[in-house]
Design an enzyme around this catalytic site. Structure first.
Site, mmCIF file in Angstrom:
data_model
loop_
_atom_site.group_PDB
_atom_site.id
_atom_site.type_symbol
_atom_site.label_atom_id
_atom_site.label_comp_id
_atom_site.label_asym_id
_atom_site.label_seq_id
_atom_site.Cartn_x
_atom_site.Cartn_y
_atom_site.Cartn_z
ATOM 1 N N ASP A 14 -4.818 -11.503 2.577
ATOM 2 C CA ASP A 14 -5.576 -10.275 2.708
ATOM 3 C C ASP A 14 -6.367 -10.392 4.016
ATOM 4 O O ASP A 14 -6.552 -11.485 4.552
ATOM 5 C CB ASP A 14 -6.510 -10.130 1.498
ATOM 6 C CG ASP A 14 -7.409 -8.919 1.584
ATOM 7 O OD1 ASP A 14 -6.913 -7.832 1.902
ATOM 8 O OD2 ASP A 14 -8.622 -9.074 1.366
ATOM 9 N N ASP A 16 -9.622 -8.104 5.278
ATOM 10 C CA ASP A 16 -11.073 -7.972 5.127
ATOM 11 C C ASP A 16 -11.552 -8.772 3.923
ATOM 12 O O ASP A 16 -11.094 -8.559 2.802
ATOM 13 C CB ASP A 16 -11.453 -6.500 4.947
ATOM 14 C CG ASP A 16 -11.074 -5.667 6.157
ATOM 15 O OD1 ASP A 16 -11.503 -6.007 7.266
ATOM 16 O OD2 ASP A 16 -10.341 -4.673 5.986
ATOM 17 N N ASP A 172 -9.351 -12.039 -1.810
ATOM 18 C CA ASP A 172 -10.692 -12.128 -2.394
ATOM 19 C C ASP A 172 -10.955 -11.071 -3.450
ATOM 20 O O ASP A 172 -12.069 -10.969 -3.958
ATOM 21 C CB ASP A 172 -11.761 -12.004 -1.296
ATOM 22 C CG ASP A 172 -11.816 -10.609 -0.692
ATOM 23 O OD1 ASP A 172 -10.754 -10.093 -0.281
ATOM 24 O OD2 ASP A 172 -12.919 -10.018 -0.629
#
Length: 223
Positions: A14, A16, A172
């Site tokens: 991922d 950001d 995240d």
């Protein structure tokens, strides 16, 4: 002793909240957007937990008194301002550059699967010096579906010619782990990223939980 082969053939990340601490860019973006409406800047801690959930979640946090239609009207202005703030304030998380270099040194490839619009994600690559290093980039609008659908992850694996089982996805947010599981990829929960207080990353059931990117310098930490 060579560690070649100890890392996954393809590590997918991922963007950001996993590779990039982009929250400062978004805080600056929302400060400019709020100023247009005669409002003061908002505290960074009000925005940071929402970054991984995208523009609409951040706008909702920054404009809590707006109804859904009013917030939706702010999406395009938000994106327009953000283009001018790309990588001006944020930076890769501590340990990320070392981790990516370690993967490259051992012959592994790495790529990005993000829900950020592809054009914005691609615009970041030269600013970060990643344009020649990132083997594949899939954005939130590259395909008809996006995470937590597994298709973006599967598309990335096919583009590089690596079987899903030989990839690892690092993210995240719960949607990252859901997508990885559905794609048949092992997963790592990036605990250094952005989360709401109510989030329980243990319940996401990722294969590995890492507190910091530097942990992933150790090939034994990869599933």
């Amino acid at each position: 002793m060579s560690l070649r082969g100890a890392y996954p053939a393809l590590a997918l990340f991922d963007l950001d909240g996993t590779l990039l601490d982009s929250a400062p860019d978004f805080v600056a973006t929302l400060a400019l957007l709020r100023a247009r409406h005669g409002l003061p800047p908002i505290a960074p801690e009000r925005i940071r937990p929402h970054v991984s959930r995208g523009a609409r979640a951040m706008i909702k946090a920054a404009f809590p008194d707006h109804d859904e239609a009013a917030r939706e009207a702010l999406v395009q202005p938000f994106l327009d301002i953000y283009r001018g703030e790309l990588s001006k304030h944020g930076a890769p998380f501590e340990g990320v550059e070392a981790m990516l270099s370690a993967l490259e040194a051992e012959g592994s490839r790495w790529g990005i699967v993000t829900n950020k619009p592809e054009a914005l994600a691609r615009a970041l690559m030269p600013l970060l010096g990643w344009q020649e290093r990132c083997a594949v980039l899939v954005g939130g609008d590259t395909l008809a579906t996006r995470k937590p659908d597994p298709q973006p992850l599967l598309h990335a694996a096919r583009a590089v010619g690596v079987a899903p089982a030989d990839c690892v996805y690092v993210g995240d947010d719960e949607r990252d782990i859901i997508a990885a599981r559905a794609a048949g990829m092992p997963s790592i929960v990036a605990l250094w990223g952005y989360r709401l207080d109510a989030d329980d990353p243990v319940a996401w059931q990722g294969d590995v939980m890492a507190e910091a990117a530097v942990e992933l310098l150790d090939p034994a930490r990869w599933p």
